[in-house]
Design a protein around this motif. Sequence first.
Motif, PDB file in Angstrom:
ATOM      1  N   ARG A  60       1.256  -1.147  -0.536  1.00 11.29           N
ATOM      2  CA  ARG A  60       0.418  -0.314  -0.122  1.00 11.29           C
ATOM      3  C   ARG A  60       0.783   1.441  -0.041  1.00 11.29           C
ATOM      4  N   ILE A  61       2.161   1.257   0.505  1.00 10.69           N
ATOM      5  CA  ILE A  61       2.994   2.455   0.624  1.00 10.69           C
ATOM      6  C   ILE A  61       3.876   2.737  -0.830  1.00 10.69           C
ATOM      7  N   GLU A  62       3.824   1.478  -1.186  1.00 15.22           N
ATOM      8  CA  GLU A  62       4.305   1.512  -2.396  1.00 15.22           C
ATOM      9  C   GLU A  62       3.553   2.042  -3.315  1.00 15.22           C
ATOM     10  N   ASP A  63       1.755   1.569  -3.804  1.00 12.17           N
ATOM     11  CA  ASP A  63       1.016   2.233  -4.006  1.00 12.17           C
ATOM     12  C   ASP A  63       0.933   3.438  -4.115  1.00 12.17           C
ATOM     13  N   LEU A  99       4.338   9.710  -7.690  1.00 13.61           N
ATOM     14  CA  LEU A  99       4.916  10.100  -8.417  1.00 13.61           C
ATOM     15  C   LEU A  99       4.630  10.052 -10.044  1.00 13.61           C
ATOM     16  N   ARG A 100       3.495   9.620 -10.343  1.00 18.38           N
ATOM     17  CA  ARG A 100       2.628   9.466 -11.552  1.00 18.38           C
ATOM     18  C   ARG A 100       2.501  11.161 -11.649  1.00 18.38           C
ATOM     19  N   LYS A 101       1.609  11.095 -10.261  1.00 18.44           N
ATOM     20  CA  LYS A 101       0.936  12.585 -10.137  1.00 18.44           C
ATOM     21  C   LYS A 101       2.033  13.972 -10.585  1.00 18.44           C
ATOM     22  N   GLY A 128       2.300  16.328 -15.452  1.00 18.47           N
ATOM     23  CA  GLY A 128       1.910  17.607 -15.649  1.00 18.47           C
ATOM     24  C   GLY A 128       2.717  18.259 -17.176  1.00 18.47           C
ATOM     25  N   LYS A 129       3.724  17.244 -17.158  1.00 21.45           N
ATOM     26  CA  LYS A 129       5.343  16.969 -17.981  1.00 21.45           C
ATOM     27  C   LYS A 129       4.929  17.080 -19.295  1.00 21.45           C
TER      28      LYS A 129
END
Length: 140
Positions: A58-61, A67-69, A73-74
């Motif tokens: 869950r922590i990794e998720d 990181l995905r968010k 934006g780029k």
Amino acid sequence: MSDDEDELQMDFSLDQSVSDGHGLMGLGPLLFTESERSLMERMRQELKIELKQGFKSRIEDVREEILRKRRAGKLPGDTTSVLKNWWQQHSKWPYPTEEDKAKLVEKTGLQLKQINNWFINQRKRNWHSNSQSLKSKRKR
């Protein structure tokens, strides 16, 4: 309080109750031998490890989602260079036709919505402010 602060507070409370000879919740003195203290510490460490392992996925998720968010934006540099080229060639009227957008979708691999949003943002950031400054220069 954070979990770490709670843990430190609990550790301190346990250490205090042991060191001053008073038990928890008024149950009388709790005196532990060195081996009992060592056993309790090992059990506490094992429990901590088990909990971390249990929540590890869950922590990794959550970490991946953050990181995905952050990356979301780029747009890739080669993609933006295609869009910027179009922008420069049409700087007087930077509104691509549907046909232009279809070509840009094909060249960049972006979705139509992303192309539309890029141009909206680009006009807000650059074109509208430039046209406003041109208007104010003309008024002088």
